[in-house]
Scaffold this motif. Structure first.
Motif, PDB file in Angstrom:
ATOM      1  N   TRP A 108       0.820  -1.317   0.008  1.00  0.00           N
ATOM      2  CA  TRP A 108      -0.097   0.062   0.029  1.00  0.00           C
ATOM      3  C   TRP A 108       0.879   1.239  -0.008  1.00  0.00           C
ATOM      4  O   TRP A 108       1.669   1.382   0.627  1.00  0.00           O
ATOM      5  N   LEU A 109       0.342   2.188  -0.768  1.00  0.00           N
ATOM      6  CA  LEU A 109       0.827   3.399  -0.763  1.00  0.00           C
ATOM      7  C   LEU A 109       0.039   4.342   0.315  1.00  0.00           C
ATOM      8  O   LEU A 109      -1.062   3.928   0.678  1.00  0.00           O
ATOM      9  N   TYR A 113      -4.168   3.955   1.239  1.00  0.00           N
ATOM     10  CA  TYR A 113      -4.575   3.590   2.647  1.00  0.00           C
ATOM     11  C   TYR A 113      -5.488   4.311   3.193  1.00  0.00           C
ATOM     12  O   TYR A 113      -6.146   3.961   4.185  1.00  0.00           O
ATOM     13  N   ALA A 114      -4.972   5.603   3.490  1.00  0.00           N
ATOM     14  CA  ALA A 114      -5.696   6.543   4.325  1.00  0.00           C
ATOM     15  C   ALA A 114      -7.003   6.786   3.888  1.00  0.00           C
ATOM     16  O   ALA A 114      -8.156   6.650   4.704  1.00  0.00           O
ATOM     17  N   CYS A 115      -7.145   7.001   2.532  1.00  0.00           N
ATOM     18  CA  CYS A 115      -8.760   7.112   2.034  1.00  0.00           C
ATOM     19  C   CYS A 115      -9.418   5.696   2.332  1.00  0.00           C
ATOM     20  O   CYS A 115     -10.627   5.866   2.367  1.00  0.00           O
ATOM     21  N   TRP A 116      -8.787   4.415   1.883  1.00  0.00           N
ATOM     22  CA  TRP A 116      -9.558   3.365   2.167  1.00  0.00           C
ATOM     23  C   TRP A 116      -9.922   3.187   3.676  1.00  0.00           C
ATOM     24  O   TRP A 116     -11.036   2.668   3.938  1.00  0.00           O
ATOM     25  N   ALA A 224      -4.382   0.361  -4.431  1.00  0.00           N
ATOM     26  CA  ALA A 224      -3.467   0.399  -3.253  1.00  0.00           C
ATOM     27  C   ALA A 224      -2.011   0.646  -3.462  1.00  0.00           C
ATOM     28  O   ALA A 224      -1.437   1.586  -2.849  1.00  0.00           O
ATOM     29  N   ASP A 225      -1.502   0.416  -4.608  1.00  0.00           N
ATOM     30  CA  ASP A 225      -0.077   0.715  -4.868  1.00  0.00           C
ATOM     31  C   ASP A 225       0.200   1.736  -6.064  1.00  0.00           C
ATOM     32  O   ASP A 225       1.108   1.951  -6.620  1.00  0.00           O
ATOM     33  N   ARG A 226      -1.229   2.568  -6.336  1.00  0.00           N
ATOM     34  CA  ARG A 226      -0.818   3.294  -7.395  1.00  0.00           C
ATOM     35  C   ARG A 226      -0.557   4.755  -7.070  1.00  0.00           C
ATOM     36  O   ARG A 226      -1.358   5.365  -5.934  1.00  0.00           O
TER      37      ARG A 226
END
Length: 375
Positions: A108-109, A113-116, A224-226
């Motif tokens: 995760w970036l 992750y914060a938005c999720w 997640a990793d974008r």
């Protein structure tokens, strides 16, 4: 002369497309005639935003026309007292919930992750989610207008692009290119109708989403990793069968993305490599932009010096058509066009340099943002 005429025609076609997008296809949300009756969760991710969050949060608390509004704030590992500023501004307002973010797990970036975390911990009753960045200040009817337009358009994701506030010469050179690029090269009507994920654009500063459609697309877990999580989220929505739309949000929101040149430089550097993908594609796109928008004024000067006034006139015409595209974009999105549009060739050169820098630093694994590695 034939090559110059072809160059003139190419710029004319693109500027014509900009005009069509701006006048016929660009959505313009306005103050809704009635209150939004559905519950809405506004989600605000923060990392070291103590100096900017207060105006943003005050504007959120001043929203009208959304009786079911709830604001969920996530402090993502800030070290500058961001959470204290949030508590001071929100006081005991029951509409605000402040969460402490967890460290991003492997894969995760930070921003996705914060938005999720925000999306999964928001009130389950909220049927619409509105993501807002800390550098955005909303007008009092912004959330109501965005959610109303989301429902009226029948889309899963609506991206009302804020008015970009430019305060420095660097701002004025680079920032207007954001709106200019998608108004010039992206067919907005086709983007809304098409189910092709590649035909997508969005700005994460201000996003309105149908919650069910967001979850169907996998939400931010799907991206997640974008680095460009906003555009990738729009693509994920399309892959899940949803629709997306861009809108002019200049009457709803203002955004000062970067405070100075180092921030602007590093902000673009961290993501331009992800915008273009393969370095060969980046080279082709940047080369085409330089040919269409930077070469004409140079060719005009060279033709005059060589005693070829006809060629100079054609090259100058291509330059002015490029400037006209910037003028159309500025007037359509609340930007400043005079005298900024005249420096469009220089803007394209700066964009090319930033793109080169982005690939160079990524190759050396030296891309960071807010203290975290980007790739």
């Amino acid at each position: 002369m034939t090559a110059l005429l072809a160059l003139l025609l190419g710029v004319a076609v693109l500027t014509g497309h900009t005009l069509i997008n701006a006048t016929r296809w660009l959505r313009r949300p306005h103050r809704p005639p009635a209150e939004v009756t559905e519950p809405v969760a506004v989600l605000l991710p923060l990392r070291d935003e103590a100096e900017r969050v207060a105006p943003c949060l005050r504007a959120l608390l001043d929203q009208r026309g959304v009786p079911g509004l709830r604001v969920v704030v996530l402090d993502d590992g800030s070290t500058d007292g961001t959470a204290d500023v949030v508590r001071a501004v929100a006081g005991d307002d029951p509409r605000v919930t402040l969460l402490t973010g967890a460290t991003p797990p492997a894969g995760w970036l930070g921003k996705p992750y914060a938005c999720w975390q925000l999306a999964t911990r928001a009130d389950p009753a909220a049927t619409a989610l509105v993501f807002v960045d800390a550098d955005v200040v909303l007008e009092p009817d912004a959330v109501a207008a965005a959610v109303t337009e989301l429902r009226a358009a029948g889309v899963t994701l609506l991206s009302p692009y804020p008015r970009i506030v430019t305060a420095t010469a660097a701002d004025r050179l680079v920032q207007p290119l954001l709106q200019w690029l998608w108004l010039t090269f992206l067919p907005l009507a086709a983007m809304e109708r098409s189910r092709r994920p590649s035909l997508a654009a969005a700005g994460g500063q201000f996003l309105a989403l149908d919650r069910a459609g967001y979850l169907r697309a996998g939400g931010h877990a799907a991206v997640a990793d974008r680095v460009l999580e906003d555009i990738e989220l729009a693509r994920a929505v399309k892959r899940a069968g949803g629709r997306i739309a861009l809108a002019d949000g200049s009457r709803l929101a203002a955004c000062r993305m970067y405070e100075n040149w180092p921030q602007l430089r590093d902000g673009y550097t961290k993501s331009l490599w992800a915008t273009f993908g393969h370095p060969g594609a980046a080279a082709a796109v940047v080369g085409l932009l330089l040919l269409l928008y930077t070469a004409p004024p140079l060719l005009a000067v060279g033709a005059l010096a060589a005693g070829a006034p006809g060629a100079a006139l054609v090259a100058a015409g291509a330059y002015l058509l490029g400037v006209a595209g910037r003028v159309v974009t500025a007037r359509a999105t609340g930007g400043r066009w005079w005298p900024d549009a005249l420096t469009h060739p220089v803007s394209v050169v700066v964009l090319g340099w930033l793109t080169l820098r982005s690939y160079h630093l990524r190759k050396r694994r030296r891309l960071f943002w807010r203290g975290r590695p980007v790739s």
